[in-house]
Design an enzyme around this catalytic site. Structure first.
Site, mmCIF file in Angstrom:
data_model
loop_
_atom_site.group_PDB
_atom_site.id
_atom_site.type_symbol
_atom_site.label_atom_id
_atom_site.label_comp_id
_atom_site.label_asym_id
_atom_site.label_seq_id
_atom_site.Cartn_x
_atom_site.Cartn_y
_atom_site.Cartn_z
ATOM 1 N N GLY A 1 86.909 -52.685 -24.852
ATOM 2 C CA GLY A 1 85.561 -53.034 -24.405
ATOM 3 C C GLY A 1 84.461 -52.774 -25.412
ATOM 4 C CG ASN B 1 91.252 -50.494 -9.667
ATOM 5 O OD1 ASN B 1 91.576 -49.757 -10.588
ATOM 6 N ND2 ASN B 1 90.213 -51.319 -9.773
ATOM 7 C CE1 TYR C 1 83.439 -55.226 -14.255
ATOM 8 C CE2 TYR C 1 84.297 -56.697 -15.935
ATOM 9 C CZ TYR C 1 84.485 -55.673 -15.022
ATOM 10 O OH TYR C 1 85.725 -55.105 -14.881
HETATM 11 N N1 LIG Z 1 89.370 -53.300 -12.839
HETATM 12 C C1 LIG Z 1 88.521 -52.290 -12.906
HETATM 13 O O1 LIG Z 1 88.260 -51.588 -11.914
HETATM 14 C C2 LIG Z 1 87.863 -51.992 -14.228
HETATM 15 C C3 LIG Z 1 87.082 -50.846 -14.407
HETATM 16 C C4 LIG Z 1 86.519 -50.606 -15.668
HETATM 17 C C5 LIG Z 1 86.761 -51.517 -16.709
HETATM 18 N N2 LIG Z 1 87.517 -52.638 -16.489
HETATM 19 C C6 LIG Z 1 87.820 -53.603 -17.573
HETATM 20 O O2 LIG Z 1 88.266 -52.882 -18.707
HETATM 21 C C7 LIG Z 1 87.484 -53.267 -19.841
HETATM 22 C C8 LIG Z 1 87.436 -52.154 -20.842
HETATM 23 O O3 LIG Z 1 86.847 -50.979 -20.281
HETATM 24 P P1 LIG Z 1 86.054 -50.000 -21.226
HETATM 25 O O4 LIG Z 1 84.930 -50.705 -21.861
HETATM 26 O O5 LIG Z 1 85.778 -48.749 -20.478
HETATM 27 O O6 LIG Z 1 87.204 -49.744 -22.341
HETATM 28 P P2 LIG Z 1 87.385 -48.798 -23.575
HETATM 29 O O7 LIG Z 1 87.862 -49.690 -24.684
HETATM 30 O O8 LIG Z 1 88.217 -47.630 -23.148
HETATM 31 O O9 LIG Z 1 85.939 -48.231 -23.923
HETATM 32 C C9 LIG Z 1 84.996 -48.988 -24.609
HETATM 33 C C10 LIG Z 1 83.907 -48.050 -25.079
HETATM 34 O O10 LIG Z 1 84.434 -47.226 -26.131
HETATM 35 C C11 LIG Z 1 83.490 -47.165 -27.168
HETATM 36 N N3 LIG Z 1 84.193 -46.826 -28.430
HETATM 37 C C12 LIG Z 1 83.992 -45.665 -29.118
HETATM 38 N N4 LIG Z 1 84.732 -45.655 -30.218
HETATM 39 C C13 LIG Z 1 85.437 -46.812 -30.262
HETATM 40 C C14 LIG Z 1 86.354 -47.352 -31.187
HETATM 41 N N5 LIG Z 1 86.697 -46.711 -32.312
HETATM 42 N N6 LIG Z 1 86.906 -48.550 -30.921
HETATM 43 C C15 LIG Z 1 86.554 -49.213 -29.812
HETATM 44 N N7 LIG Z 1 85.659 -48.775 -28.894
HETATM 45 C C16 LIG Z 1 85.092 -47.554 -29.110
HETATM 46 C C17 LIG Z 1 82.828 -48.513 -27.155
HETATM 47 O O11 LIG Z 1 81.540 -48.415 -27.741
HETATM 48 P P3 LIG Z 1 81.013 -49.540 -28.802
HETATM 49 O O12 LIG Z 1 80.734 -50.767 -28.002
HETATM 50 O O13 LIG Z 1 79.791 -48.903 -29.369
HETATM 51 O O14 LIG Z 1 82.097 -49.727 -29.816
HETATM 52 C C18 LIG Z 1 82.714 -48.789 -25.664
HETATM 53 O O15 LIG Z 1 81.532 -48.198 -25.128
HETATM 54 C C19 LIG Z 1 86.140 -53.669 -19.213
HETATM 55 O O16 LIG Z 1 85.359 -54.478 -20.057
HETATM 56 C C20 LIG Z 1 86.608 -54.422 -18.007
HETATM 57 O O17 LIG Z 1 87.016 -55.721 -18.363
HETATM 58 C C21 LIG Z 1 88.059 -52.886 -15.279
#
Ligand SMILES: NC(=O)c1ccc[n+]([C@@H]2O[C@H](COP(=O)([O-])OP(=O)(O)OC[C@H]3O[C@@H](n4cnc5c(N)ncnc54)[C@H](OP(=O)(O)O)[C@@H]3O)[C@@H](O)[C@H]2O)c1
Length: 314
Positions: A278, A166, A61
């Site tokens: 996230g 995954n 990351y």
């Molecule tokens: N194992 C893997 O292969 C893999 C792959 C991808 C991710 N991950 C893990 O999963 C975690 C989460 O992934 P993700 O960030 O894609 O998750 P997510 O919670 O689905 O998406 C977060 C995004 O949504 C936005 N968002 C828009 N409206 C929102 C609302 N009302 N409430 C909250 N967020 C909102 C956030 O923007 P703002 O910041 O502007 O609120 C942020 O950019 C990562 O940090 C990582 O730890 C793992």
């Protein structure tokens, strides 16, 4: 905030986890802004104040910068280490590392796993990682070699529990067969835009083995909520007017946000999915942390599933 166990281990976690993938505000270290530490600190504090105790990282990351930033904040906040669980991952290697010409690849060789863990410990500034995960299955995985690496890290007191990410159920079985202790999590993408784990055996295996499914991108990278500035290529096509409009109706009726509907839908599954949110925005973190497995009835859960599916249920 409800609690859960991490798999069958003695580790207790909040039902919602916080993901540190976006923590540095960019995925490219030279673009990290001067206010990145303050923004990250506010997000982490909001998560802790909302009852979130599990923080998910990976060595890749922001090319290690997310772990370093987190380590700095951890050091500054007295008592924080005792309150939280730290998860991180290894196994993905970037193109041109360590030398020019090397391809983007996965690497589960013993020496690489052990060295990656030691680097993460250093960047995070901690003695032990609570949950260490293999990020994406290495096509050349030798289960015996991974087991040797994990056993060494456990014996050295560098890692408490292990998991994968995954992985298909058959890959979990292949690795588990060589390990003297249980894999505790499989971290996969699960959301109303990614229904695969409901049907590909991942959640069934978690129920059978007592593993915790961790859901990455539980809001579809933001597309199930208020949108996103950046999503993965595989998430570009996520869209469904029908689904979002039903979620809006339910959200209005229940006086919650669409994000809370999306997370509560995950929390209702009996495998005790741990969604990893996230957002970097403190108010959003506080709001989504209030999600609740009892918010949706059995019937409402199925209404959402039906709206999310391309085809009617058979
Ligand atoms: N194992 C893997 O292969 C893999 C792959 C991808 C991710 N991950 C893990 O999963 C975690 C989460 O992934 P993700 O960030 O894609 O998750 P997510 O919670 O689905 O998406 C977060 C995004 O949504 C936005 N968002 C828009 N409206 C929102 C609302 N009302 N409430 C909250 N967020 C909102 C956030 O923007 P703002 O910041 O502007 O609120 C942020 O950019 C990562 O940090 C990582 O730890 C793992």
């Amino acid at each position: 905030m409800q609690k859960s166990r991490v798999g069958t281990s003695s580790l207790e976690t909040s039902r919602i986890a916080y993901g540190c993938w976006r923590l540095a505000g960019t995925w490219n270290p030279p673009e990290i802004g001067p206010d990145a530490t303050d923004i990250a600190r506010r997000a982490i504090v909001a998560a802790i104040e909302s009852g979130i105790t599990l923080f998910d990282h990976a060595d890749i990351y922001c090319q290690g910068a997310a772990e370093t930033l987190f380590g700095k904040i951890l050091k500054d906040i007295p008592g924080m280490r005792r309150q939280i669980l730290i998860a991180t991952k290894c196994g993905i290697r970037a193109k041109d590392t360590p030398s020019t010409g090397a391809p983007y690849r996965y690497d589960f060789r013993k020496e690489y796993i052990v060295r990656s863990c030691e680097s993460s410990l250093q960047r995070l500034g901690v003695d032990v990682i609570d949950l260490y995960q293999l990020h994406r299955p290495d096509y050349l995985m030798d289960p015996m070699e991974v087991a040797e690496a994990f056993t060494l890290l456990r014996e050295q007191g560098k890692v408490r529990e292990f998991g994968v990410s995954n992985f298909r159920p058959s890959q979990v079985e292949a690795l588990q067969a060589s390990l003297g202790f249980s894999l505790q999590v499989n971290q996969v993408e699960i959301s109303l835009f990614q229904l695969g784990p409901l049907e590909n055996g991942v959640l069934d295996q978690c129920l059978t083995r007592g593993m915790s499914p961790m859901a990455w991108s539980p809001l579809g990278g933001g597309k199930l909520a208020d949108g996103s500035t950046r999503v993965l290529p595989s998430q570009q096509g996520y869209s469904s007017e029908r689904l979002l409009s039903l979620m809006d109706t339910m959200a209005r009726e229940k006086s919650v946000s669409r994000a809370v509907i999306a997370l509560s839908w995950l929390l209702k599954h009996p495998s005790e999915i741990l969604p990893i949110v996230g957002s970097l925005q403190p108010e959003r973190i506080q709001t989504v942390a209030a999600s609740n497995p009892d918010l949706l009835s059995h019937e409402e859960w199925y209404q959402l599933l039906a709206a999310a599916r391309a085809e009617p249920l058979p």
